[in-house]
Motif scaffolding. Structure first.
Motif, PDB file in Angstrom:
ATOM      1  N   ILE A  53     -11.796   7.314 -12.575  1.00 21.61           N
ATOM      2  CA  ILE A  53     -10.390   7.138 -12.193  1.00 21.61           C
ATOM      3  C   ILE A  53      -9.641   8.454 -12.323  1.00 21.61           C
ATOM      4  O   ILE A  53      -8.800   8.798 -11.481  1.00 21.61           O
ATOM      5  CB  ILE A  53      -9.710   6.013 -13.013  1.00 21.61           C
ATOM      6  N   ARG A  54      -9.946   9.236 -13.347  1.00 26.56           N
ATOM      7  CA  ARG A  54      -9.334  10.561 -13.469  1.00 26.56           C
ATOM      8  C   ARG A  54      -9.716  11.436 -12.275  1.00 26.56           C
ATOM      9  O   ARG A  54      -8.897  12.208 -11.778  1.00 26.56           O
ATOM     10  CB  ARG A  54      -9.745  11.233 -14.783  1.00 26.56           C
ATOM     11  N   ALA A  55     -10.948  11.308 -11.804  1.00 26.92           N
ATOM     12  CA  ALA A  55     -11.382  12.078 -10.634  1.00 26.92           C
ATOM     13  C   ALA A  55     -10.544  11.688  -9.410  1.00 26.92           C
ATOM     14  O   ALA A  55     -10.109  12.556  -8.644  1.00 26.92           O
ATOM     15  CB  ALA A  55     -12.861  11.856 -10.368  1.00 26.92           C
ATOM     16  N   ILE A  56     -10.307  10.406  -9.222  1.00 24.40           N
ATOM     17  CA  ILE A  56      -9.465   9.946  -8.112  1.00 24.40           C
ATOM     18  C   ILE A  56      -8.069  10.554  -8.222  1.00 24.40           C
ATOM     19  O   ILE A  56      -7.458  10.919  -7.222  1.00 24.40           O
ATOM     20  CB  ILE A  56      -9.384   8.399  -8.081  1.00 24.40           C
ATOM     21  N   GLN A  57      -7.575  10.683  -9.441  1.00 20.77           N
ATOM     22  CA  GLN A  57      -6.247  11.246  -9.661  1.00 20.77           C
ATOM     23  C   GLN A  57      -6.224  12.762  -9.488  1.00 20.77           C
ATOM     24  O   GLN A  57      -5.162  13.373  -9.533  1.00 20.77           O
ATOM     25  CB  GLN A  57      -5.763  10.909 -11.070  1.00 20.77           C
ATOM     26  N   GLY A  58      -7.383  13.376  -9.325  1.00 24.51           N
ATOM     27  CA  GLY A  58      -7.452  14.826  -9.215  1.00 24.51           C
ATOM     28  C   GLY A  58      -7.363  15.526 -10.552  1.00 24.51           C
ATOM     29  O   GLY A  58      -7.124  16.725 -10.634  1.00 24.51           O
ATOM     30  N   ILE A  86      -4.775   3.639 -16.696  1.00 26.47           N
ATOM     31  CA  ILE A  86      -5.249   3.226 -15.373  1.00 26.47           C
ATOM     32  C   ILE A  86      -4.270   2.243 -14.733  1.00 26.47           C
ATOM     33  O   ILE A  86      -3.988   2.324 -13.533  1.00 26.47           O
ATOM     34  CB  ILE A  86      -6.675   2.637 -15.466  1.00 26.47           C
ATOM     35  N   MET A  87      -3.734   1.331 -15.518  1.00 26.95           N
ATOM     36  CA  MET A  87      -2.763   0.367 -14.986  1.00 26.95           C
ATOM     37  C   MET A  87      -1.525   1.076 -14.449  1.00 26.95           C
ATOM     38  O   MET A  87      -0.977   0.696 -13.408  1.00 26.95           O
ATOM     39  CB  MET A  87      -2.386  -0.656 -16.055  1.00 26.95           C
ATOM     40  N   GLU A  88      -1.106   2.110 -15.142  1.00 31.60           N
ATOM     41  CA  GLU A  88       0.043   2.882 -14.678  1.00 31.60           C
ATOM     42  C   GLU A  88      -0.272   3.515 -13.322  1.00 31.60           C
ATOM     43  O   GLU A  88       0.553   3.505 -12.407  1.00 31.60           O
ATOM     44  CB  GLU A  88       0.391   3.965 -15.704  1.00 31.60           C
ATOM     45  N   LEU A  94      -3.230   3.463  -6.893  1.00 31.89           N
ATOM     46  CA  LEU A  94      -4.677   3.654  -7.060  1.00 31.89           C
ATOM     47  C   LEU A  94      -5.442   3.157  -5.839  1.00 31.89           C
ATOM     48  O   LEU A  94      -6.409   3.771  -5.417  1.00 31.89           O
ATOM     49  CB  LEU A  94      -5.174   2.922  -8.317  1.00 31.89           C
ATOM     50  N   PHE A  95      -4.996   2.060  -5.246  1.00 32.11           N
ATOM     51  CA  PHE A  95      -5.755   1.440  -4.166  1.00 32.11           C
ATOM     52  C   PHE A  95      -5.329   1.903  -2.776  1.00 32.11           C
ATOM     53  O   PHE A  95      -5.850   1.445  -1.774  1.00 32.11           O
ATOM     54  CB  PHE A  95      -5.664  -0.085  -4.282  1.00 32.11           C
ATOM     55  N   ALA A  96      -4.380   2.840  -2.709  1.00 32.83           N
ATOM     56  CA  ALA A  96      -3.941   3.382  -1.421  1.00 32.83           C
ATOM     57  C   ALA A  96      -4.923   4.450  -0.944  1.00 32.83           C
ATOM     58  O   ALA A  96      -5.666   5.033  -1.737  1.00 32.83           O
ATOM     59  CB  ALA A  96      -2.542   3.976  -1.566  1.00 32.83           C
ATOM     60  N   ASN A  97      -4.926   4.696   0.341  1.00 31.36           N
ATOM     61  CA  ASN A  97      -5.748   5.767   0.938  1.00 31.36           C
ATOM     62  C   ASN A  97      -7.213   5.665   0.523  1.00 31.36           C
ATOM     63  O   ASN A  97      -7.806   6.635   0.059  1.00 31.36           O
ATOM     64  CB  ASN A  97      -5.195   7.144   0.571  1.00 31.36           C
ATOM     65  N   LYS A  98      -7.794   4.490   0.736  1.00 31.10           N
ATOM     66  CA  LYS A  98      -9.163   4.238   0.271  1.00 31.10           C
ATOM     67  C   LYS A  98     -10.212   5.143   0.900  1.00 31.10           C
ATOM     68  O   LYS A  98     -11.275   5.336   0.336  1.00 31.10           O
ATOM     69  CB  LYS A  98      -9.529   2.776   0.482  1.00 31.10           C
ATOM     70  N   ASP A  99      -9.915   5.715   2.074  1.00 30.86           N
ATOM     71  CA  ASP A  99     -10.889   6.579   2.737  1.00 30.86           C
ATOM     72  C   ASP A  99     -10.777   8.043   2.299  1.00 30.86           C
ATOM     73  O   ASP A  99     -11.581   8.880   2.721  1.00 30.86           O
ATOM     74  CB  ASP A  99     -10.732   6.481   4.259  1.00 30.86           C
ATOM     75  N   ASP A 114     -12.631   4.343  -2.164  1.00 34.04           N
ATOM     76  CA  ASP A 114     -13.168   2.985  -2.068  1.00 34.04           C
ATOM     77  C   ASP A 114     -14.576   2.910  -2.665  1.00 34.04           C
ATOM     78  O   ASP A 114     -14.893   1.981  -3.408  1.00 34.04           O
ATOM     79  CB  ASP A 114     -13.169   2.529  -0.608  1.00 34.04           C
ATOM     80  N   GLU A 115     -15.421   3.892  -2.353  1.00 32.06           N
ATOM     81  CA  GLU A 115     -16.771   3.918  -2.931  1.00 32.06           C
ATOM     82  C   GLU A 115     -16.713   4.002  -4.455  1.00 32.06           C
ATOM     83  O   GLU A 115     -17.457   3.317  -5.160  1.00 32.06           O
ATOM     84  CB  GLU A 115     -17.562   5.123  -2.396  1.00 32.06           C
ATOM     85  N   ILE A 116     -15.836   4.846  -4.947  1.00 40.06           N
ATOM     86  CA  ILE A 116     -15.711   5.028  -6.400  1.00 40.06           C
ATOM     87  C   ILE A 116     -15.246   3.740  -7.063  1.00 40.06           C
ATOM     88  O   ILE A 116     -15.806   3.317  -8.079  1.00 40.06           O
ATOM     89  CB  ILE A 116     -14.764   6.196  -6.726  1.00 40.06           C
TER      90      ILE A 116
END
Length: 156
Positions: A53-58, A86-88, A94-99, A114-116
Motif C-alpha cells: 500500500i505504501r508503494a501505491i502511495q509512492g 491504510i483506511m485514511e 486508494l481504489f481510484a485509477n486502478k490501471d 488493481d494487480e497489487i
C-alpha cells in the motif's frame, strides 16, 4: 474491493484474539509450510500489506523489524496502526485509477494498482489457510475464513 480489506482485517483481528489461547512458546514455534511461526506469519501479512500500500502511495518502503513486534500486544498495535493509515488512504482514493502503474523498490517490475490490491487480498487469504492448518495441528478450532455471513465494516 473495500469489503475484502474489511474482511481480511476482521479475520486478522480474530486470529490475534485466537492466539490468546496458546502459549507464547507455541506462537513462536517454527512451523512447516509458511514464513515461520504463527506470530511471525501474522506479522508477515501485516508488513507485506503495508509495504504494497505504501508503494501505491509512492512512499518509500519501511522495513519493520519483527523483533519490535514479537508479542501479541505489540503485533495488535502494529496491525491497528497500519490499518488506520491504510483506511485514511482509502478515503483519499486508494481504489481510484486502478490501471495506474506502480513501481516497487523490492522488484524491477511495475504493477497496476488493481494487480497489487488483488495480490494483497490473495496473500492474506493464503496465510489464513496456513494458520487454519496449524490450528488444527494443535487440535484447536481455527478462525472461520468464510466471507459470506460477515457484514460490512468488520462486524458479524
Amino acid at each position: 474491493m473495500q469489503s475484502f480489506f474489511e474482511y481480511i482485517w476482521q479475520v486478522r483481528e480474530e486470529w490475534l484474539e485466537w492466539c490468546r489461547q496458546i502459549s507464547r512458546e507455541e506462537m513462536l514455534k517454527p512451523r512447516t509450510g509458511g514464513p515461520g511461526s504463527i506470530l511471525y506469519t501474522l506479522f508477515h501479512v501485516i508488513e507485506v500489506e503495508y509495504s504494497w500500500i505504501r508503494a501505491i502511495q509512492g512512499k518509500e518502503d519501511e522495513v519493520i523489524p519483527f523483533e519490535q513486534y514479537d508479542t501479541l500486544e505489540q503485533l495488535k498495535k502494529l496491525s491497528n496502526d497500519c490499518r488506520a493509515e491504510i483506511m485514511e488512504f482509502m478515503e483519499e482514493g486508494l481504489f481510484a485509477n486502478k490501471d495506474e502503474r506502480v513501481n516497487v523498490s523490492w522488484e524491477n517490475q511495475s504493477y497496476t494498482k488493481d494487480e497489487i490490491l488483488h495480490h494483497v487480498i490473495a496473500h492474506d487469504i493464503h496465510h489464513i489457510g496456513q494458520l487454519s492448518v496449524w490450528a488444527r495441528e494443535l487440535e484447536l478450532k481455527p478462525v472461520s475464513a468464510h466471507f459470506i455471513g460477515r457484514t460490512e465494516h468488520g462486524k458479524s
